[in-house]
Each structure stands twice: as structure tokens, then as C-alpha cells.
Write a protein that holds these residues in place. Structure first.
Motif, PDB file in Angstrom:
ATOM      1  N   TYR A 256       0.845  -1.187   0.000  1.00 29.45           N
ATOM      2  CA  TYR A 256       0.000   0.000   0.000  1.00 29.45           C
ATOM      3  C   TYR A 256       0.886   1.245   0.000  1.00 29.45           C
ATOM      4  O   TYR A 256       1.898   1.300   0.693  1.00 29.45           O
ATOM      5  N   THR A 257       0.505   2.248  -0.813  1.00 26.62           N
ATOM      6  CA  THR A 257       1.252   3.492  -0.890  1.00 26.62           C
ATOM      7  C   THR A 257       0.585   4.541  -0.008  1.00 26.62           C
ATOM      8  O   THR A 257      -0.601   4.845  -0.166  1.00 26.62           O
ATOM      9  N   VAL A 258       1.342   5.090   0.902  1.00 25.71           N
ATOM     10  CA  VAL A 258       0.823   6.039   1.890  1.00 25.71           C
ATOM     11  C   VAL A 258       0.468   7.365   1.211  1.00 25.71           C
ATOM     12  O   VAL A 258       1.231   7.888   0.393  1.00 25.71           O
ATOM     13  N   VAL A 259      -0.710   7.881   1.560  1.00 27.65           N
ATOM     14  CA  VAL A 259      -1.146   9.183   1.062  1.00 27.65           C
ATOM     15  C   VAL A 259      -1.413  10.108   2.249  1.00 27.65           C
ATOM     16  O   VAL A 259      -1.360   9.693   3.409  1.00 27.65           O
ATOM     17  N   LYS A 260      -1.707  11.356   1.963  1.00 28.11           N
ATOM     18  CA  LYS A 260      -1.948  12.345   2.996  1.00 28.11           C
ATOM     19  C   LYS A 260      -3.124  11.923   3.893  1.00 28.11           C
ATOM     20  O   LYS A 260      -4.175  11.519   3.411  1.00 28.11           O
ATOM     21  N   GLY A 261      -2.904  12.052   5.203  1.00 25.87           N
ATOM     22  CA  GLY A 261      -3.950  11.700   6.156  1.00 25.87           C
ATOM     23  C   GLY A 261      -3.854  10.289   6.699  1.00 25.87           C
ATOM     24  O   GLY A 261      -4.550   9.941   7.660  1.00 25.87           O
ATOM     25  N   ASP A 262      -3.015   9.451   6.107  1.00 21.74           N
ATOM     26  CA  ASP A 262      -2.878   8.068   6.583  1.00 21.74           C
ATOM     27  C   ASP A 262      -2.110   8.006   7.897  1.00 21.74           C
ATOM     28  O   ASP A 262      -1.166   8.778   8.126  1.00 21.74           O
ATOM     29  N   THR A 263      -2.495   7.100   8.735  1.00 24.19           N
ATOM     30  CA  THR A 263      -1.743   6.744   9.939  1.00 24.19           C
ATOM     31  C   THR A 263      -1.638   5.229   9.980  1.00 24.19           C
ATOM     32  O   THR A 263      -2.373   4.526   9.279  1.00 24.19           O
ATOM     33  N   LEU A 264      -0.736   4.731  10.801  1.00 25.66           N
ATOM     34  CA  LEU A 264      -0.636   3.280  10.934  1.00 25.66           C
ATOM     35  C   LEU A 264      -1.947   2.694  11.434  1.00 25.66           C
ATOM     36  O   LEU A 264      -2.356   1.603  11.026  1.00 25.66           O
ATOM     37  N   TYR A 265      -2.622   3.415  12.314  1.00 27.00           N
ATOM     38  CA  TYR A 265      -3.880   2.916  12.849  1.00 27.00           C
ATOM     39  C   TYR A 265      -4.944   2.832  11.760  1.00 27.00           C
ATOM     40  O   TYR A 265      -5.652   1.819  11.646  1.00 27.00           O
ATOM     41  N   SER A 266      -5.076   3.892  10.930  1.00 33.29           N
ATOM     42  CA  SER A 266      -6.093   3.871   9.877  1.00 33.29           C
ATOM     43  C   SER A 266      -5.794   2.790   8.845  1.00 33.29           C
ATOM     44  O   SER A 266      -6.694   2.132   8.333  1.00 33.29           O
ATOM     45  N   ILE A 267      -4.501   2.588   8.552  1.00 35.36           N
ATOM     46  CA  ILE A 267      -4.121   1.545   7.594  1.00 35.36           C
ATOM     47  C   ILE A 267      -4.399   0.159   8.178  1.00 35.36           C
ATOM     48  O   ILE A 267      -4.858  -0.750   7.484  1.00 35.36           O
ATOM     49  N   SER A 268      -4.139   0.013   9.479  1.00 34.37           N
ATOM     50  CA  SER A 268      -4.389  -1.286  10.121  1.00 34.37           C
ATOM     51  C   SER A 268      -5.867  -1.633  10.069  1.00 34.37           C
ATOM     52  O   SER A 268      -6.243  -2.787   9.857  1.00 34.37           O
ATOM     53  N   LYS A 269      -6.737  -0.636  10.284  1.00 31.51           N
ATOM     54  CA  LYS A 269      -8.168  -0.869  10.207  1.00 31.51           C
ATOM     55  C   LYS A 269      -8.602  -1.190   8.789  1.00 31.51           C
ATOM     56  O   LYS A 269      -9.459  -2.054   8.556  1.00 31.51           O
ATOM     57  N   PHE A 271      -6.944  -2.695   6.430  1.00 26.85           N
ATOM     58  CA  PHE A 271      -6.515  -4.007   5.959  1.00 26.85           C
ATOM     59  C   PHE A 271      -6.653  -5.092   7.019  1.00 26.85           C
ATOM     60  O   PHE A 271      -6.119  -6.187   6.868  1.00 26.85           O
ATOM     61  N   ASN A 272      -7.368  -4.778   8.100  1.00 23.19           N
ATOM     62  CA  ASN A 272      -7.661  -5.785   9.117  1.00 23.19           C
ATOM     63  C   ASN A 272      -6.386  -6.437   9.659  1.00 23.19           C
ATOM     64  O   ASN A 272      -6.236  -7.659   9.686  1.00 23.19           O
ATOM     65  N   ILE A 273      -5.476  -5.597  10.105  1.00 22.34           N
ATOM     66  CA  ILE A 273      -4.199  -6.057  10.646  1.00 22.34           C
ATOM     67  C   ILE A 273      -3.852  -5.158  11.818  1.00 22.34           C
ATOM     68  O   ILE A 273      -4.303  -4.013  11.889  1.00 22.34           O
ATOM     69  N   THR A 274      -3.081  -5.643  12.766  1.00 24.91           N
ATOM     70  CA  THR A 274      -2.733  -4.830  13.921  1.00 24.91           C
ATOM     71  C   THR A 274      -1.584  -3.880  13.579  1.00 24.91           C
ATOM     72  O   THR A 274      -0.799  -4.123  12.651  1.00 24.91           O
TER      73      THR A 274
END
Length: 298
Positions: A256-269, A271-274
Motif C-alpha cells: 500500500y502506498t501512503v497518502v496524505k492523512g494516513d496513519t498506521l492505525y487507519s491503515i491497520s483498520k 486491511f484488518n491487521i494490527t
């Protein structure tokens, strides 16, 4: 024989006959047998551990796993939360794209919006409302609905949702729903090729309660290039859209390529990963992300 010897013999004979003891000739064979102790062999009991008797049936659990679909997948969440593969979404688009294009001709609603909403709301046709009621858009009964219905817990418990005989009825009702309600009138002032404005307008008009609804809808349209069906209806040349949130897939991992506004928490949610698993997969020592950074999410 002399007379003297005869007399001596006679005297001895008479003496023997007059004795009081009897002479018994014993033979060895007539002697009583002596009883000797006999050693008896007693077998020792053999110790055998008691075997547990089965009081029931033991069920053996199979360790074999069913064949898994290795294709890329994503979580779709609106009225339902389901996990679908790319192949499932593409098959769904192929099945309903012509209905969406026909509705665009008749009503002016972009085919990309119709398809994107259907994918999101129905989980590409796998959600409970679409399976049980052929309701692909999560349209509730409302007071004017007199047709069949189904109860489903969404924003509230046991809400009334419309039920259709065929999925095509749901698509047509979706178009009628948007064209017949004054609150959606402003949408039809927008360009038929401006799917992003339509997505934001739907949320502003109160179509969905999910605050991320526009982003989810736009993401689906761009990821699956749904706006090309708008171009086909309008007779325009189509230029492929680069998704705002690019997801690339390889044989081994999903990135996944990070864009503006992303956080590790939002990405984890997403893709259903911690968060910890994300950090481990990407050898990260903290939660810092940078724009354009590519991270492994699967």
C-alpha cells in the motif's frame, strides 16, 4: 549221626518253638512310605494396567485446510462488513455493468456511481441484504414502501429494508430513489462524468451515515476504473484514473502506498491487521509514515 548230636538238635528245636516272640520277615517293599513335603508352584498374578474404556466417540479434527483464495482481497464496509477478492468484484461488475449503463441513459446517474454504491453496499453481492433480499443498495423501506421487506439491524435494531424478486429491481429502485427525492436534486446539476462530486453530494444529502462514505466510494470507482462506463455512455474518450490510494499486489505480498492523512492505525483498520504486525512486517521502529511510502500490509 551220633546220638549225642541228635539230642542237641532236638533240644534247640524245642527251645525255638517255646519262644514268646514271633519272628516276622519284613521286606523292604512292605515298609510304610515316608511322606515328604511337596513344593507347590503358585503362579504370581501378572499386573496389567487397566485400559481406559472409551465412554464416547472421539472425533478426530481434520488438520487439512480448505483451498484458500490467494487473490488480493479487501474489506467492504457500509451496511455490511465482508471480505471479498478482486476476482469477486470484477465478476460483479461484469454482471451488472449493463444495468448501470442503461440506468445512466434513462436517469442521468453516472454508471460509476451506481456500480460503486452497489459494490460497497452489497459487498459485491455477498452481504446479507443482497443475498436474502436482493437489496444491493441498503435501501430502507420508508413509509411509502408497500412491497416485501426484511428486518435487519443497521443503524438501529430490526430496521425495515426493501426486498426484491431480482437484483435488477434493486438497481432500478435505486435510480428511482435518487431521482424522486428533492434532497438529491442538486446531484443532477453536477457533471455526469464527475463521480467525485457525486460521491460527496450523496453524503451531503444524507444518503449514508458513514463519514468516510465518499472516500470509500471514490476509492472503489478509481480502483476498478468504473468511470470508463460513464465515458462509454457519454461517448467520451476514456483516460485511466490513477487511484488516490494505490494498492499494488505481488505473488507474495500486498503493498500500500501512503497518502496524505494516513496513519498506521487507519491503515491497520483498512486491511484488518494490527499496528504491531504492520511495524513488524516493515521493520519499523516507530509509527512515523511519509507520503509516497510503500508498506507491506499482507
Amino acid at each position: 549221626m551220633s546220638k549225642k548230636l541228635f539230642l542237641v538238635g532236638l533240644v534247640l528245636l524245642m527251645a525255638a518253638c517255646n519262644t514268646s516272640q514271633s519272628v516276622v520277615r519284613t521286606s523292604k517293599s512292605n515298609q510304610p512310605k515316608t511322606s515328604e513335603p511337596v513344593a507347590q508352584r503358585v503362579k504370581k498374578p501378572i499386573y496389567r494396567p487397566a485400559t481406559a474404556k472409551s465412554g464416547g466417540v472421539t472425533t478426530q479434527k481434520s488438520t487439512s485446510n480448505p483451498a484458500t483464495n490467494t487473490a488480493s482481497s479487501e474489506i467492504l464496509e457500509a451496511t455490511t462488513r465482508v471480505k471479498v477478492t478482486t476476482e469477486m468484484v470484477l465478476a460483479y461488475i461484469e454482471k451488472y455493468k449493463n444495468i448501470a449503463k442503461e440506468n445512466m441513459v434513462n436517469t442521468g446517474i453516472p454508471a460509476s456511481i451506481t456500480l460503486g454504491q452497489a459494490i460497497l453496499e452489497s459487498g459485491a453481492g455477498t452481504g446479507p441484504l443482497s443475498v436474502q433480499a436482493n437489496n444491493h443498495f441498503g435501501i430502507k423501506c420508508h413509509k411509502e414502501w408497500t412491497g416485501p421487506s426484511i428486518r435487519y439491524t443497521d443503524d438501529a435494531e430490526n430496521e425495515c429494508f426493501r426486498k426484491y424478486e431480482e437484483p435488477s429491481g434493486s438497481f432500478k429502485d435505486h435510480s428511482y430513489f435518487l431521482t424522486s427525492r428533492p434532497r438529491y436534486a442538486s446531484l443532477f446539476q453536477l457533471g455526469k462524468d464527475d463521480y467525485a462530486a457525486w460521491a460527496r453530494g450523496l453524503k451531503a444529502a444524507g444518503y449514508a451515515t458513514d463519514p468516510k462514505y465518499p472516500e470509500k466510494l471514490i476509492g472503489l470507482i478509481e480502483r476498478y476504473q468504473l468511470s470508463k462506463y460513464d465515458a462509454e455512455v457519454l461517448g467520451n474518450d476514456y483516460m485511466a484514473v490513477v487511484p488516490q490510494k494505490e494498492i499494488s499486489y505481488t505473488d507474495d505480498s500486498q503493498k500500500y502506498t501512503v497518502v496524505k492523512g494516513d496513519t498506521l492505525y487507519s491503515i491497520s483498520k483498512r486491511f484488518n491487521i494490527t499496528v504491531e504486525e504492520l511495524k513488524r512486517k516493515n521493520n519499523m521502529v516507530d509509527n512515523t509514515l511519509s507520503l509516497g511510502q510503500t508498506i507491506i500490509v499482507k
